[in-house]
Design a protein around this motif. Sequence first.
Motif, short mmCIF file in Angstrom:
data_model
loop_
_atom_site.label_atom_id
_atom_site.label_comp_id
_atom_site.label_asym_id
_atom_site.label_seq_id
_atom_site.Cartn_x
_atom_site.Cartn_y
_atom_site.Cartn_z
N LEU A 1 74.16 9.61 -61.58
CA LEU A 1 73.38 8.40 -61.84
C LEU A 1 72.02 8.72 -62.46
CD1 LEU A 1 74.12 6.28 -58.65
CD2 LEU A 1 74.97 5.89 -60.96
N SER A 2 71.42 9.83 -62.07
CA SER A 2 70.10 10.18 -62.60
C SER A 2 70.18 10.68 -64.04
CB SER A 2 69.44 11.23 -61.71
OG SER A 2 70.18 12.44 -61.72
N ARG A 3 71.31 11.31 -64.41
CA ARG A 3 71.40 11.92 -65.74
C ARG A 3 72.21 11.08 -66.73
NH1 ARG A 3 72.24 18.24 -66.06
NH2 ARG A 3 71.59 17.62 -68.16
N TYR A 4 73.17 10.29 -66.23
CA TYR A 4 74.07 9.58 -67.13
C TYR A 4 74.13 8.09 -66.84
CZ TYR A 4 75.55 14.41 -67.72
OH TYR A 4 75.56 15.77 -67.94
N ALA A 5 73.06 7.54 -66.28
CA ALA A 5 73.05 6.11 -65.96
C ALA A 5 73.20 5.26 -67.22
CB ALA A 5 71.76 5.75 -65.24
N SER A 6 72.70 5.73 -68.35
CA SER A 6 72.78 4.96 -69.59
C SER A 6 74.22 4.79 -70.06
CB SER A 6 71.95 5.63 -70.69
OG SER A 6 72.42 6.95 -70.95
N HIS A 7 75.13 5.70 -69.64
CA HIS A 7 76.53 5.60 -70.02
C HIS A 7 77.30 4.63 -69.12
CE1 HIS A 7 76.34 9.01 -72.84
NE2 HIS A 7 75.51 9.55 -71.96
N LEU A 8 76.67 4.20 -68.04
CA LEU A 8 77.34 3.35 -67.07
C LEU A 8 76.71 1.96 -67.00
CD1 LEU A 8 77.73 5.98 -64.20
CD2 LEU A 8 79.49 5.24 -65.82
N CYS A 9 75.99 1.57 -68.05
CA CYS A 9 75.35 0.26 -68.08
C CYS A 9 76.41 -0.84 -68.27
CB CYS A 9 74.33 0.19 -69.20
SG CYS A 9 72.91 1.26 -68.95
N THR A 10 76.13 -2.00 -67.73
CA THR A 10 77.01 -3.15 -67.90
C THR A 10 76.25 -4.26 -68.63
OG1 THR A 10 76.36 -3.97 -65.72
CG2 THR A 10 78.35 -2.61 -65.85
N SER A 11 76.98 -5.31 -68.99
CA SER A 11 76.38 -6.41 -69.74
C SER A 11 75.45 -7.22 -68.85
CB SER A 11 77.48 -7.32 -70.30
OG SER A 11 78.20 -7.93 -69.24
N ASP A 12 74.69 -8.12 -69.48
CA ASP A 12 73.75 -8.96 -68.74
C ASP A 12 74.44 -10.05 -67.94
OD1 ASP A 12 71.57 -7.55 -69.71
OD2 ASP A 12 71.33 -8.84 -71.47
N TYR A 13 75.77 -10.16 -68.03
CA TYR A 13 76.49 -11.17 -67.26
C TYR A 13 76.70 -10.72 -65.81
CZ TYR A 13 77.61 -12.35 -72.09
OH TYR A 13 77.53 -12.63 -73.43
N GLN A 14 76.47 -9.45 -65.51
CA GLN A 14 76.69 -8.90 -64.17
C GLN A 14 75.36 -8.81 -63.43
OE1 GLN A 14 77.98 -8.15 -61.01
NE2 GLN A 14 79.72 -7.45 -62.24
N PHE A 15 75.32 -9.37 -62.20
CA PHE A 15 74.10 -9.37 -61.41
C PHE A 15 74.23 -8.55 -60.13
CE2 PHE A 15 73.62 -12.90 -64.22
CZ PHE A 15 72.25 -13.06 -64.40
N GLY A 16 75.39 -8.00 -59.86
CA GLY A 16 75.60 -7.23 -58.65
C GLY A 16 75.30 -5.75 -58.83
N PHE A 17 74.74 -5.14 -57.80
CA PHE A 17 74.46 -3.70 -57.76
C PHE A 17 73.57 -3.25 -58.92
CE2 PHE A 17 78.90 -4.23 -56.13
CZ PHE A 17 78.58 -4.11 -54.79
N ARG A 18 72.63 -4.09 -59.29
CA ARG A 18 71.70 -3.75 -60.37
C ARG A 18 70.28 -4.02 -59.90
NH1 ARG A 18 73.52 -6.22 -66.03
NH2 ARG A 18 71.90 -4.74 -66.67
N SER A 19 69.37 -3.14 -60.33
CA SER A 19 67.98 -3.31 -59.93
C SER A 19 67.38 -4.55 -60.58
CB SER A 19 67.16 -2.07 -60.34
OG SER A 19 67.18 -1.89 -61.74
N LYS A 20 66.49 -5.20 -59.85
CA LYS A 20 65.78 -6.40 -60.30
C LYS A 20 66.74 -7.55 -60.61
CE LYS A 20 61.99 -3.67 -62.23
NZ LYS A 20 61.16 -3.38 -63.43
N ARG A 21 67.92 -7.55 -59.99
CA ARG A 21 68.87 -8.66 -60.10
C ARG A 21 69.22 -9.13 -58.70
NH1 ARG A 21 71.34 -8.92 -65.25
NH2 ARG A 21 69.91 -7.91 -66.71
N SER A 22 69.58 -10.41 -58.56
CA SER A 22 69.88 -10.96 -57.25
C SER A 22 70.84 -12.13 -57.39
CB SER A 22 68.61 -11.41 -56.53
OG SER A 22 68.02 -12.50 -57.22
#
Length: 233
Positions: free
Chosen positions: A41-62
Amino acid sequence: MLISTVIPIPKGRNVNVTDSANYRGISLSSIFGNVFDLVILSRYASHLCTSDYQFGFRSKRSTGMCTMILNECISYYVNNGGSVYCTFLDATKAFDRKLSHRLYDRDQPPVIIRIMLNMYVGHVTRVKWNGIRSHTLSVCNGVKQSGIISPVLFCVYIDDLQCSVADLGVGCMMGEFFDGILAYADDIEEYDDHLTLSLRRLSCMPSSHRALTVAIPCWPGRQEPSLTGYNVC
């Protein structure tokens, strides 16, 4: 790193403890496996990004932010004399589905992909009950329970469904922005200003996700949604 221990916990005080369906399995996994998840997660988080339609398990989302967007979209259409037809999708035991064929297509280094595949293919678990451990059992489906990276990998899997619906080019729009599908983990809300288009979009979802969801259509103006559930096949 490949062995976990599951401890069954009753779902309530007054449940029938002789029925295995009334237990929730709490999995204890390897500390080394969790450290490996943190490194990915620290090195390859950019490869595991999801679209803005997903609000679960993401920082600053609720859930509050997701609900606010849905309410604003419905108010926008109602105030302009339109209607909104909503369909709630609930994934049945979603985290226990076979997700591995979707989790590794994110341009990660081959060595990382091989390690992750080995961790999932070789994953075994055992059950601990009253201090006694069972024989190890192979785990073939789903993301690892108690794995730090597991929620992120599940969102990557669900993201294909959301993007496929958005790419159809039909649905609720607020200005130039598509706003016809939202999700919080495995709870998905699809809504449209035409009922026929909403049902057509459901029929066009990827075949790999169709057995995953159960849909309940809801029409505006009714106090309760229709309780006629159906599998999207």
